[in-house]
Scaffold this motif. Structure first.
Motif, PDB file in Angstrom:
ATOM      1  N   LYS A 152       0.851  -1.165   0.319  1.00 20.29           N
ATOM      2  CA  LYS A 152       0.248  -0.091  -0.461  1.00 20.29           C
ATOM      3  C   LYS A 152       1.339   1.187   0.615  1.00 20.29           C
ATOM      4  O   LYS A 152       2.010   1.394   0.319  1.00 20.29           O
ATOM      5  CB  LYS A 152      -0.677   0.181   1.059  1.00 20.29           C
ATOM      6  CG  LYS A 152      -1.806   1.045   0.999  1.00 20.29           C
ATOM      7  CD  LYS A 152      -2.710   1.133   2.499  1.00 20.29           C
ATOM      8  CE  LYS A 152      -3.672   2.419   2.896  1.00 20.29           C
ATOM      9  NZ  LYS A 152      -4.462   2.014   3.501  1.00 20.29           N
ATOM     10  N   ARG A 153       0.558   1.997  -0.479  1.00 19.24           N
ATOM     11  CA  ARG A 153       1.112   3.357  -0.818  1.00 19.24           C
ATOM     12  C   ARG A 153       0.680   4.878  -0.348  1.00 19.24           C
ATOM     13  O   ARG A 153      -0.306   4.515  -0.021  1.00 19.24           O
ATOM     14  CB  ARG A 153       1.274   3.655  -2.382  1.00 19.24           C
ATOM     15  CG  ARG A 153       2.328   2.986  -3.448  1.00 19.24           C
ATOM     16  CD  ARG A 153       2.325   2.905  -5.004  1.00 19.24           C
ATOM     17  NE  ARG A 153       3.053   2.233  -5.490  1.00 19.24           N
ATOM     18  CZ  ARG A 153       4.286   2.339  -5.863  1.00 19.24           C
ATOM     19  NH1 ARG A 153       4.890   4.217  -5.351  1.00 19.24           N
ATOM     20  NH2 ARG A 153       5.191   1.736  -6.516  1.00 19.24           N
ATOM     21  N   PRO A 154       1.583   5.524   0.075  1.00 17.41           N
ATOM     22  CA  PRO A 154       1.044   6.574   0.818  1.00 17.41           C
ATOM     23  C   PRO A 154      -0.104   7.266   0.295  1.00 17.41           C
ATOM     24  O   PRO A 154      -0.134   7.276  -1.201  1.00 17.41           O
ATOM     25  CB  PRO A 154       2.201   7.839   0.740  1.00 17.41           C
ATOM     26  CG  PRO A 154       3.182   6.701   0.459  1.00 17.41           C
ATOM     27  CD  PRO A 154       2.991   6.033  -0.552  1.00 17.41           C
ATOM     28  N   ALA A 155      -0.894   7.718   0.642  1.00 18.44           N
ATOM     29  CA  ALA A 155      -2.433   8.655  -0.119  1.00 18.44           C
ATOM     30  C   ALA A 155      -2.117   9.509  -0.892  1.00 18.44           C
ATOM     31  O   ALA A 155      -0.351  10.730  -0.768  1.00 18.44           O
ATOM     32  CB  ALA A 155      -3.086   9.753   0.868  1.00 18.44           C
ATOM     33  N   VAL A 156      -2.626   9.590  -2.019  1.00 15.43           N
ATOM     34  CA  VAL A 156      -2.367  10.901  -3.390  1.00 15.43           C
ATOM     35  C   VAL A 156      -3.786  11.711  -3.062  1.00 15.43           C
ATOM     36  O   VAL A 156      -4.767  11.919  -3.812  1.00 15.43           O
ATOM     37  CB  VAL A 156      -2.111  10.131  -4.595  1.00 15.43           C
ATOM     38  CG1 VAL A 156      -2.251  11.282  -6.044  1.00 15.43           C
ATOM     39  CG2 VAL A 156      -1.342   8.550  -4.574  1.00 15.43           C
ATOM     40  N   VAL A 157      -3.159  13.415  -3.226  1.00 13.62           N
ATOM     41  CA  VAL A 157      -4.512  13.794  -3.338  1.00 13.62           C
ATOM     42  C   VAL A 157      -4.507  14.827  -4.468  1.00 13.62           C
ATOM     43  O   VAL A 157      -3.029  14.708  -5.172  1.00 13.62           O
ATOM     44  CB  VAL A 157      -3.316  15.284  -2.378  1.00 13.62           C
ATOM     45  CG1 VAL A 157      -4.739  16.376  -2.381  1.00 13.62           C
ATOM     46  CG2 VAL A 157      -3.429  15.146  -0.444  1.00 13.62           C
ATOM     47  N   LEU A 158      -5.188  14.516  -5.140  1.00 13.87           N
ATOM     48  CA  LEU A 158      -5.592  14.646  -6.569  1.00 13.87           C
ATOM     49  C   LEU A 158      -5.942  16.241  -6.539  1.00 13.87           C
ATOM     50  O   LEU A 158      -7.782  16.446  -5.691  1.00 13.87           O
ATOM     51  CB  LEU A 158      -6.162  14.380  -7.390  1.00 13.87           C
ATOM     52  CG  LEU A 158      -6.533  12.748  -7.069  1.00 13.87           C
ATOM     53  CD1 LEU A 158      -6.874  11.958  -7.849  1.00 13.87           C
ATOM     54  CD2 LEU A 158      -4.915  12.241  -7.848  1.00 13.87           C
ATOM     55  N   ALA A 159      -5.337  17.718  -6.876  1.00 13.67           N
ATOM     56  CA  ALA A 159      -6.240  18.860  -7.261  1.00 13.67           C
ATOM     57  C   ALA A 159      -7.433  18.428  -8.313  1.00 13.67           C
ATOM     58  O   ALA A 159      -7.212  17.125  -8.961  1.00 13.67           O
ATOM     59  CB  ALA A 159      -5.201  20.256  -7.534  1.00 13.67           C
ATOM     60  N   PRO A 160      -8.571  19.546  -8.138  1.00 15.41           N
ATOM     61  CA  PRO A 160      -9.424  19.205  -9.689  1.00 15.41           C
ATOM     62  C   PRO A 160      -8.195  19.236 -11.121  1.00 15.41           C
ATOM     63  O   PRO A 160      -7.200  20.232 -11.405  1.00 15.41           O
ATOM     64  CB  PRO A 160      -9.849  20.308  -9.460  1.00 15.41           C
ATOM     65  CG  PRO A 160      -9.731  21.138  -8.199  1.00 15.41           C
ATOM     66  CD  PRO A 160      -9.087  20.659  -7.754  1.00 15.41           C
ATOM     67  N   GLY A 161      -8.934  18.130 -12.220  1.00 14.88           N
ATOM     68  CA  GLY A 161      -8.006  17.996 -13.117  1.00 14.88           C
ATOM     69  C   GLY A 161      -6.766  17.037 -12.989  1.00 14.88           C
ATOM     70  O   GLY A 161      -6.089  16.528 -13.732  1.00 14.88           O
ATOM     71  N   GLU A 162      -6.017  16.595 -11.671  1.00 18.12           N
ATOM     72  CA  GLU A 162      -4.980  16.270 -11.968  1.00 18.12           C
ATOM     73  C   GLU A 162      -5.454  14.595 -11.467  1.00 18.12           C
ATOM     74  O   GLU A 162      -7.085  13.952 -11.208  1.00 18.12           O
ATOM     75  CB  GLU A 162      -4.372  16.399 -10.161  1.00 18.12           C
ATOM     76  CG  GLU A 162      -3.544  17.782 -10.493  1.00 18.12           C
ATOM     77  CD  GLU A 162      -2.784  17.208  -9.622  1.00 18.12           C
ATOM     78  OE1 GLU A 162      -1.595  18.648  -9.421  1.00 18.12           O
ATOM     79  OE2 GLU A 162      -2.882  17.450  -8.077  1.00 18.12           O
ATOM     80  N   SER A 163      -4.252  13.100 -11.505  1.00 17.99           N
ATOM     81  CA  SER A 163      -4.980  11.618 -11.645  1.00 17.99           C
ATOM     82  C   SER A 163      -3.756  11.369 -10.819  1.00 17.99           C
ATOM     83  O   SER A 163      -3.201  11.502 -10.420  1.00 17.99           O
ATOM     84  CB  SER A 163      -4.770  11.403 -13.828  1.00 17.99           C
ATOM     85  OG  SER A 163      -5.744  12.350 -14.313  1.00 17.99           O
TER      86      SER A 163
END
Length: 223
Positions: A152-163
């Motif tokens: 399991k990897r660290p959380a990924v924060v997605l700004a609007p439009g990011e993937s």
């Protein structure tokens, strides 16, 4: 002139209050043999008798704990941990778009990035493994869902439009004697932590060698 031969008068002593008390005390000592009576003077202030009365009359002497006494137990309110990704909420299915990237061969393996894109108006985070199943043209499931692979990897924060993407993996044809599954028409995926599925065209992704696994999500849209 005093007459000769007459008895001489001796004046009687007057007994005042102090004399009477002394006589009474002396009589008591003679009758009791002096037991239980101290002949010493009363203790001056500051002796052991005064100290004992001082401690007895001080309620704070036992109420105040010493330096080695355990601290009284205190109830600590439970505090919920802050969500990862700088407190950005989890990305729910309604704010995500799903797509399958280009299928890439490599040393007898096939990989394809399963891409989650934030289509909302605020940041959110993804963390963990998606649930992935292949479907045919009628919507029927093809074989078992993908198995989790890797850590399991660290959380990924997605700004609007990011993937963020999770890598699908299978074997190329002919690498294993196990038969291939029929080609998929679509990929169904549950975002990490969600109970609602998204779907996207499978681009002829086909599982072979009884190998079908998926990684945890990571930043970006491709390896």
């Amino acid at each position: 002139m005093q007459r000769s031969g007459s008895p001489r008068r001796i004046p009687r002593l007057r007994r005042g209050p102090l004399g009477a008390v002394a006589l009474i005390t002396l009589a008591a000592l003679t009758a009791c043999g002096g037991e239980g009576v101290s002949t010493s003077a009363s203790s001056p202030p500051g002796t052991s008798s005064d100290k004992a009365s001082t401690v007895t009359g001080s309620p704070s002497a036992e109420a105040t704990p010493g330096p080695d006494a355990p601290s009284p137990a205190r109830s600590t309110p439970s505090v919920s941990p802050a969500p990862p990704g700088d407190a950005a909420p989890r990305c729910t299915h309604d704010r995500l778009a799903l797509s399958l990237g280009r299928i890439s061969p490599g040393a007898g393996n096939l990989y394809a990035p399963l891409v989650f894109t934030n289509k909302g108006t605020s940041a959110c985070h993804l963390e963990g493994f998606p649930g992935v199943t292949l479907l045919d043209a009628s919507g029927e499931r093809i074989g078992a869902p993908a198995q989790r692979s890797g850590d399991k990897r660290p959380a990924v924060v997605l700004a609007p439009g990011e993937s963020a993407y999770a890598a699908l993996h299978t074997l190329n044809k002919g690498i294993s004697d196990a038969p291939c599954r029929r080609p998929a028409a679509s990929v169904q995926a549950y975002p990490p932590g969600s109970t609602y599925a998204l779907s996207t065209p499978a681009r002829a992704f086909q599982v072979c060698g009884e190998t079908f696994d998926v990684s945890a999500v990571r930043p970006g849209s491709h390896p």
